[in-house]
Design an enzyme around this catalytic site. Structure first.
Site, PDB file in Angstrom:
ATOM      1  N   GLY A 201      -0.116  -6.008   0.934  1.00 29.14           N
ATOM      2  CA  GLY A 201      -0.686  -4.602   0.982  1.00 29.14           C
ATOM      3  C   GLY A 201      -2.212  -5.015   1.620  1.00 29.14           C
ATOM      4  O   GLY A 201      -2.799  -5.669   1.903  1.00 29.14           O
ATOM      5  N   GLY A 202      -2.961  -3.671   1.460  1.00 26.89           N
ATOM      6  CA  GLY A 202      -4.166  -3.501   1.804  1.00 26.89           C
ATOM      7  C   GLY A 202      -5.355  -4.493   1.049  1.00 26.89           C
ATOM      8  O   GLY A 202      -6.021  -5.081   1.711  1.00 26.89           O
TER       9      GLY A 202
ATOM     10  N   LYS B 150      -4.554   2.511   1.418  1.00 26.51           N
ATOM     11  CA  LYS B 150      -5.590   1.746   2.104  1.00 26.51           C
ATOM     12  C   LYS B 150      -5.214   1.695   3.478  1.00 26.51           C
ATOM     13  O   LYS B 150      -6.177   1.537   4.228  1.00 26.51           O
ATOM     14  CB  LYS B 150      -5.925   0.361   1.420  1.00 26.51           C
ATOM     15  CG  LYS B 150      -6.402   0.664   0.012  1.00 26.51           C
ATOM     16  CD  LYS B 150      -6.665  -0.791  -0.483  1.00 26.51           C
ATOM     17  CE  LYS B 150      -7.229  -0.594  -1.962  1.00 26.51           C
ATOM     18  NZ  LYS B 150      -7.787  -1.850  -2.505  1.00 26.51           N
TER      19      LYS B 150
ATOM     20  N   GLY C   1       1.436 -10.773  -2.607  1.00 25.46           N
ATOM     21  CA  GLY C   1       1.023  -9.250  -2.064  1.00 25.46           C
ATOM     22  C   GLY C   1       0.979  -9.210  -0.637  1.00 25.46           C
ATOM     23  O   GLY C   1       0.623 -10.432  -0.010  1.00 25.46           O
TER      24      GLY C   1
END
Length: 272
Positions: free
Chosen positions: A130-131, A69, A128
């Protein structure tokens, strides 16, 4: 579904661990609406080549999942504000070789927080960085949540994400609890190394008032199962998948299905 033919419009998804969720959802809607389209999931071995293929082959739409992503940003021509605001892409629309990138994950998270009437004064733990975590944290901030902690072992990405939205970062839980807990990692995802693992300890689940897992496959992750057993209200990744896929479908086709058609596609998707 129409027989494969030269005039058929192709849409795809790119993921390290593809599922049939998007494939079943989109293709069922194409069938209901009589569209000469087809949708196929891929696990690319080379992301740059895959995106070049989207452009060169005239593939209309491309869904982007973990872990691509953010990496895909350098490969598109333009970011829609939905993607630019959080530096994360989950949807690419190809118009005559020009690739415009969007993020419908944000829309899904935003809608689910609102439709489940999650109080904005709840304390929140987001695991988390990330994306998908970017979309989640941005949606929390924009919805009015203020007491949010990002849990991420990678200090560089975790701290940057938290501080971007005025929240806190921790490397580990360290015994903390919160009213709303959200898993935005691959923990519990089918086919992964932690398929049977709990994203949060049972003590944290027991203390929570709402449990949210963005993992869509399986629909009943270990975290969601544990939360149901504990009698907690849950928001599932399958719900996220339906909303974000619907918004992708609209971006690709320019057609918004009826609620009844969406429910039929969702039931078909979950019946796999």
């Amino acid at each position: 579904m129409p027989i494969l033919n030269k005039d058929m419009t192709l849409c795809i998804s790119l993921s390290a661990r593809p599922s049939n969720n998007g494939t079943r959802f989109h293709n069922h809607l194409y069938d209901q609406l009589g569209l000469n389209w087809i949708y196929k999931a891929f696990a690319p071995t080379d992301l740059a080549q895959a995106i070049a293929g989207v452009r060169g082959l005239g593939i209309r739409g491309c869904a982007v999942s973990m872990p691509y992503k953010e990496d895909v940003i350098a490969l598109v021509d333009e970011l829609d504000p939905s993607a630019k605001a959080i530096d994360s892409v989950n949807t690419i629309v190809n118009t005559n070789g020009r690739l415009l990138a969007y993020n419908t994950d944000y829309t899904a998270i935003e809608q689910l927080l609102a439709s489940n009437a999650v109080p904005t004064n709840y304390s929140v733990l987001v695991q988390g960085a990330g994306g998908m975590a970017k979309a989640t944290v941005a949606a929390l901030r924009d919805a009015g949540f203020t007491d949010v902690t990002v849990i991420a072992r990678n200090e560089a990405t975790g701290r940057a994400l938290a501080e971007q939205y005025g929240f806190r970062w921790q490397a580990e839980l360290r015994g903390g609890t919160a009213d709303l807990i959200i898993n935005v990692t691959p923990i519990g995802m089918a086919g992964g190394p932690e398929t049977d693992s709990l994203a949060f300890p049972e003590t944290v689940i027991a203390a929570a008032k709402v449990v949210f897992d963005v993992v869509a496959l399986p629909a009943e992750t270990p975290l969601i199962t544990a939360a149901r057993i504990a009698g907690k209200p849950v928001i599932t990744g399958a719900e996220v998948a339906t909303i974000q896929a619907l918004e992708q479908f609209v971006l690709y086709t320019g057609v918004r299905p009826t609620d009844e058609q969406v429910r039929a596609a969702e039931e078909f998707m979950r019946a796999q």
